[in-house]
Design an enzyme around this catalytic site. Sequence first.
Site, PDB file in Angstrom:
ATOM      1  N   GLU A  52       1.205  -0.773  -0.424  1.00 55.34           N
ATOM      2  CA  GLU A  52      -0.099  -0.061  -0.042  1.00 55.34           C
ATOM      3  C   GLU A  52       0.644   0.757   0.103  1.00 55.34           C
ATOM      4  O   GLU A  52       1.828   1.370   1.238  1.00 55.34           O
ATOM      5  CB  GLU A  52      -0.892  -0.236   0.925  1.00 55.34           C
ATOM      6  CG  GLU A  52      -1.866   1.580   1.374  1.00 55.34           C
ATOM      7  CD  GLU A  52      -2.784   1.319   0.562  1.00 55.34           C
ATOM      8  OE1 GLU A  52      -2.024   2.768   0.217  1.00 55.34           O
ATOM      9  OE2 GLU A  52      -3.384   0.951  -0.516  1.00 55.34           O
ATOM     10  N   ALA A  92     -22.675   3.030  -1.501  1.00 50.80           N
ATOM     11  CA  ALA A  92     -23.811   1.781  -1.291  1.00 50.80           C
ATOM     12  C   ALA A  92     -23.563   0.345  -2.224  1.00 50.80           C
ATOM     13  O   ALA A  92     -23.082   0.498  -3.138  1.00 50.80           O
ATOM     14  CB  ALA A  92     -25.214   3.042  -2.685  1.00 50.80           C
ATOM     15  N   ARG A 104     -17.476   4.427   3.870  1.00 43.98           N
ATOM     16  CA  ARG A 104     -16.272   3.952   3.073  1.00 43.98           C
ATOM     17  C   ARG A 104     -15.514   3.863   4.728  1.00 43.98           C
ATOM     18  O   ARG A 104     -15.441   2.656   4.552  1.00 43.98           O
ATOM     19  CB  ARG A 104     -15.511   4.436   2.228  1.00 43.98           C
ATOM     20  CG  ARG A 104     -16.265   4.455   1.107  1.00 43.98           C
ATOM     21  CD  ARG A 104     -15.340   5.472   0.074  1.00 43.98           C
ATOM     22  NE  ARG A 104     -16.305   5.595  -1.243  1.00 43.98           N
ATOM     23  CZ  ARG A 104     -15.730   4.405  -2.149  1.00 43.98           C
ATOM     24  NH1 ARG A 104     -14.776   3.595  -2.165  1.00 43.98           N
ATOM     25  NH2 ARG A 104     -16.468   4.053  -3.443  1.00 43.98           N
ATOM     26  N   ARG A 141     -19.713  17.760  -2.365  1.00 43.88           N
ATOM     27  CA  ARG A 141     -20.197  15.963  -1.512  1.00 43.88           C
ATOM     28  C   ARG A 141     -20.292  17.312  -0.443  1.00 43.88           C
ATOM     29  O   ARG A 141     -19.994  18.628   0.081  1.00 43.88           O
ATOM     30  CB  ARG A 141     -19.183  15.642  -1.245  1.00 43.88           C
ATOM     31  CG  ARG A 141     -18.578  14.962  -3.067  1.00 43.88           C
ATOM     32  CD  ARG A 141     -17.679  13.968  -2.168  1.00 43.88           C
ATOM     33  NE  ARG A 141     -17.044  13.041  -3.619  1.00 43.88           N
ATOM     34  CZ  ARG A 141     -17.589  11.939  -3.992  1.00 43.88           C
ATOM     35  NH1 ARG A 141     -18.275  11.544  -3.354  1.00 43.88           N
ATOM     36  NH2 ARG A 141     -16.517  11.904  -5.070  1.00 43.88           N
ATOM     37  N   ASP A 143     -11.289  -0.670  -9.346  1.00 45.23           N
ATOM     38  CA  ASP A 143     -10.920   0.476 -10.610  1.00 45.23           C
ATOM     39  C   ASP A 143      -9.687   0.925 -12.019  1.00 45.23           C
ATOM     40  O   ASP A 143      -9.919   0.871 -12.679  1.00 45.23           O
ATOM     41  CB  ASP A 143     -11.344   1.796  -9.587  1.00 45.23           C
ATOM     42  CG  ASP A 143     -12.628   1.676  -9.233  1.00 45.23           C
ATOM     43  OD1 ASP A 143     -13.590   1.280  -9.600  1.00 45.23           O
ATOM     44  OD2 ASP A 143     -12.439   2.895  -8.670  1.00 45.23           O
ATOM     45  N   ALA A 164     -18.037  -0.191  -6.492  1.00 44.53           N
ATOM     46  CA  ALA A 164     -17.391  -0.907  -5.183  1.00 44.53           C
ATOM     47  C   ALA A 164     -18.003  -2.627  -5.179  1.00 44.53           C
ATOM     48  O   ALA A 164     -16.862  -2.805  -5.054  1.00 44.53           O
ATOM     49  CB  ALA A 164     -17.481  -0.637  -3.539  1.00 44.53           C
TER      50      ALA A 164
END
Length: 432
Positions: A38, A51, A133, A211, A326, A339
């Site tokens: 990572e 969602a 998330r 947002r 993605d 997702a």
Amino acid sequence: MAPPKSPDPAIAIVGGGLGGLALAIGLLKHGVKIHIYEAASVFSEIGAGVAFGPNATRALNLIDEALLEGYKKHATFNHDRARDHTFMTLRWGMDERKEGGHKVGDLIGQLEDTWNPSGAEKLGVRTRSCIHRARLLDVLVGLLPEGITSFGKSFEDVEEQTDGTLKLLFADGTTASASAVIGCDGVKSRVRKIVCGPDVEASYVNEYAYRAMVPRADAEKVLGVELALNGHLHCGYGGYIVTYPVEQGAFINMVAIPHEPAETHAWNQDTWTVPTNREDFIKRFTGWNPALVELVGQYALPQKWALFDLEHNMPYCRGRIGLLGDAAHAATPHMGAGAGMAIEDAYILSNLIGFAKVSNSMERIFKAYDAVRRPRTQKLVEYSKISGMAIDFLVPDIGDNTRRMKQRLEDMYRWLWHEDLEAQLVEAKNLL
């Protein structure tokens, strides 16, 4: 006497987002040795609410029942139990452009699962569930053992070694050995450049997002319980506003997405966000529900996020290197399915690798995975784009005919929600 053969190195998962960690959980359940690399210093997620539809929650359960159970502890549903099977309530976000037409706030209809409404109930969820998330990331991390992740590892390149292993090169000058590499490193994936070449890049789709995360009390005061605590899609000419509860209703996630003509709006492809302010947002959404616009404007973050997608026909693999989520098929968020598609990928790929159990079959595994996943995931990219255009009243043969718009959406959601993932896995196994 020949020296004993050294064990194969772990499969390298590049990227510790939702898809990469779901894949890791699936592989560990099958006893597959893995290591996660990572780039950040800790696991983290960008964004707020995400969602999941019936296909995504089924995929969570198929990967590991503990994953679904952890998800359910944090999931948020429509407040109104009469909407257990409703994914979104569609409303007019602005007045219809004709004499005597519909007014802002008028009901268009319910986007609901009429084909298998009991499927989600059997898993202890509902047709639509939402989660922050960060909470979902916590659930995933909690199912992983210590010692399988290296942080601060920004992937640069990979080299094939004479013994058939792969050597990963990182920006800090370190290297690692792997039996295979799976790129879960998002829409700007570096692994994808190796697999698909430099020309396969995500494209800006002339849309961006404002947002806001609104406290429940403020949302209820302005909108009322019905509008605040159930998922709503406010449709309009050239844009939409979506609202839905998260964190078990403590906050209402609100996202406003305008669609701009390509010839009048460009975006620097090197950055995700640009600064904005309340006045810019309110000006762009003039003519929309004033109470909703004022509420979003009050809590909107001071940036707007560009939307990209990744539509292409290149394989998701090259040799012992593959792509997931993605990195392979980024889609716009207009169907709330990006997702979930990564979770589907993780289910199929982890089970294929666990089924084969032989490291030298990775090329065939990736090819089988690509054969069953690429058609579905690329169709999602296409359908998400169409969905966004439809709810913006921009599809030429639909326009603001909301009956036809709803019918088109229902066709796409039926396709999305009711894929037989277990049959897809059988098909992939047969290809091996």
